[in-house]
Design an enzyme around this catalytic site. Structure first.
Site, mmCIF file in Angstrom:
data_model
loop_
_atom_site.group_PDB
_atom_site.id
_atom_site.type_symbol
_atom_site.label_atom_id
_atom_site.label_comp_id
_atom_site.label_asym_id
_atom_site.label_seq_id
_atom_site.Cartn_x
_atom_site.Cartn_y
_atom_site.Cartn_z
ATOM 1 N N HIS A 22 0.788 -1.076 -0.202
ATOM 2 C CA HIS A 22 0.194 0.079 0.417
ATOM 3 C C HIS A 22 0.740 1.459 0.418
ATOM 4 O O HIS A 22 0.761 2.428 -0.955
ATOM 5 C CB HIS A 22 -0.876 -0.065 1.460
ATOM 6 N N ASP A 41 -5.448 6.418 1.331
ATOM 7 C CA ASP A 41 -5.464 5.012 0.775
ATOM 8 C C ASP A 41 -7.286 4.693 1.495
ATOM 9 O O ASP A 41 -7.375 5.261 2.703
ATOM 10 C CB ASP A 41 -5.005 4.504 1.642
#
Length: 471
Positions: A30, A126
């Site tokens: 990520h 995110d």
């Protein structure tokens, strides 16, 4: 344009005009994916400063050999108490982080605002951080929720309530557990999906865990986002793209990232284990490349099964595996395959370069989204052994929707199942031909999407406008 490798970009030292706050989810792939996006945005917007919030260890890893005048890392706590001893529970580190994430990010934004001297004008986060929508609303600024994976997994989380409701209706009020193998057609954008291939936490697994709850809340809140960019391209999932475009604000396919970065920069890591030179000695489309990423590890008996199948089928292979796992191979396997030139085992391989080599005929993979995109970008069919997260639904798409690979029989490696999969993908029969006929057009569409004025390029320009022009 900025050199994405070095981050060097000289804006003449002018004062930044806008301040964008970036929230990284500090696990797995990520953070580097989000940083790749931010580097592209920073290059396109040299008068915007991006404060990048992440845990200390993750920030050190990302910024150790990279700096950019308008990207500034800020550390936040990982939530692990001093002296804490891990108990080995599932997602333990993730749960500790999630417990402190919102408070930490709120405090850090205040620190960065004072440090940079500008109020935050946009949040780029995110997508897991569903609560950042509330923060953006409080500040009256745009909220950009970046989904690092594909449209298929995002759709599953977006429609979690629908899936749970419809699955309960299938049981007609009984207390039974839904049939995992049932294929349903009630999820918009999917012609059909097997329930067991939905991401864990949607219908099966611990639905009350902090991580499952986070994903559920994300699915419920993401329609509030000003923009939802994803690391994919429109032509890969046209039905899912149409549906999500109708449900979300500025649903933007801005990938594949691997093709964008490879076009702009030469490979950043040296091929220290001579993988490419070894591939030069192999026949075209004959080699199985095997890698399960940095997190997924097949069980020891599965490693043995793969090795036995490779030897029995005389399949040339390049296997990227950590040195500790090599102890599980049967005695003599490494020596025999190295001696006859049929196999090469390395602790690390330059994956994109390897997949692009003409010798590679199949990618044996966990089905993580980055690996899937890299395989499509190189036109290489896949044998998938999914473990967790979005890997199950990615594998469903690979085998059942796109027709560019197979799932390992029974869900884990056996000698028989691995042999069957290798023969199916590498043999010169109809299966291989059909897979190549399917993956070559997808490869071409992926490359076209990231060209100037391609669909992903156009969507990225829209994203730049959202991030940089809002009041």
């Amino acid at each position: 344009m900025e050199d994405i490798t070095t981050g060097n970009h000289n804006n003449g030292g002018s004062r930044p005009e806008r301040h964008v706050a970036v929230f990284a989810f500090p696990f797995s792939s990520h953070p580097p994916l989000l940083l790749t996006l931010v580097r592209r945005l920073a290059s396109a917007s040299p008068t915007v400063v991006f404060s990048f919030f992440n845990t200390p260890d993750s920030n050190r890893s990302l910024f150790s050999d990279f700096s950019c005048h308008n990207i500034k890392p800020f550390d936040i706590s990982d939530g692990i108490p001093e002296g804490y001893v891990f108990l080995g529970k599932p997602q333990e580190a993730i749960n500790l982080f999630l417990a402190v994430a919102e408070e930490e990010l709120r405090k850090a934004v205040k620190v960065a605002t004072a440090d940079i001297g500008l109020k935050v004008s946009c949040l780029v986060v995110d997508a897991f951080f569903w609560f950042s929508g509330d923060m953006a609303e409080e500040m009256n600024i745009p909220w950009v929720a970046f989904w690092t994976a594909g449209a298929c997994s995002l759709s599953a989380h977006f429609y979690t309530d629908l899936i749970r409701s419809k699955s309960s209706e299938l049981l007609k009020g009984s207390s039974a557990v839904p049939n995992e193998d049932e294929i349903v057609d009630f999820v918009p954008g999917f012609p059909g999906i097997r329930l067991s291939d939905l991401p864990s936490g949607v219908l099966f697994g611990n639905l009350e865990s902090p991580f499952s709850t986070t994903l559920h809340k994300m699915g419920r809140n993401i329609s509030r986002a000003t923009a939802v960019p994803i690391n994919s391209f429109q032509q890969l999932d046209p039905d899912l793209t149409r549906n999500l475009t109708s449900e979300l604000n500025n649903f933007l396919n801005i990938g594949p990232f691997n093709l964008i970065t490879s076009k702009q920069n030469p490979p950043s890591k040296v091929d220290e284990f001579s993988c490419i030179s070894w591939l030069e000695s192999q026949k075209p489309r004959s080699v199985a490349y095997i890698s399960f990423g940095t997190v997924c590890r097949p069980l020891p008996h599965e490693l043995v099964a793969i090795a036995e199948a490779l030897e029995e089928t005389k399949t040339p292979f390049l296997w990227s595996i950590n040195n500790d796992s090599k102890k599980h191979f049967l005695e003599g396997f490494l020596e025999r395959t190295a001696a006859n030139g049929s196999g090469k085992v390395v602790p690390w391989a330059p994956q994109v370069q390897v997949l692009e080599h003409i010798a590679i005929g199949v990618f044996v993979t966990h089905g993580g989204w980055n690996s899937v995109l890299e395989s499509i970008g190189a036109g290489v069919p896949m044998i998938c052994r999914p473990f967790f997260g979005d890997q199950q639904i990615n594998t469903w798409m690979i085998e059942e929707v796109w027709g560019i690979g197979v799932r390992i029989e029974g869900g884990s490696f056996t000698k028989r199942g691995t042999r069957s999969a290798l023969e199916q993908v590498l043999s010169l029969d109809g299966s291989r031909t059909r897979m190549n006929e399917r993956i070559e057009p997808l490869k071409e569409l992926a490359h076209m999407a990231v060209e100037p004025n391609g669909s992903s390029d156009q969507d990225f320009k829209t994203l730049v406008d959202v991030v940089t022009t809002a009041a």
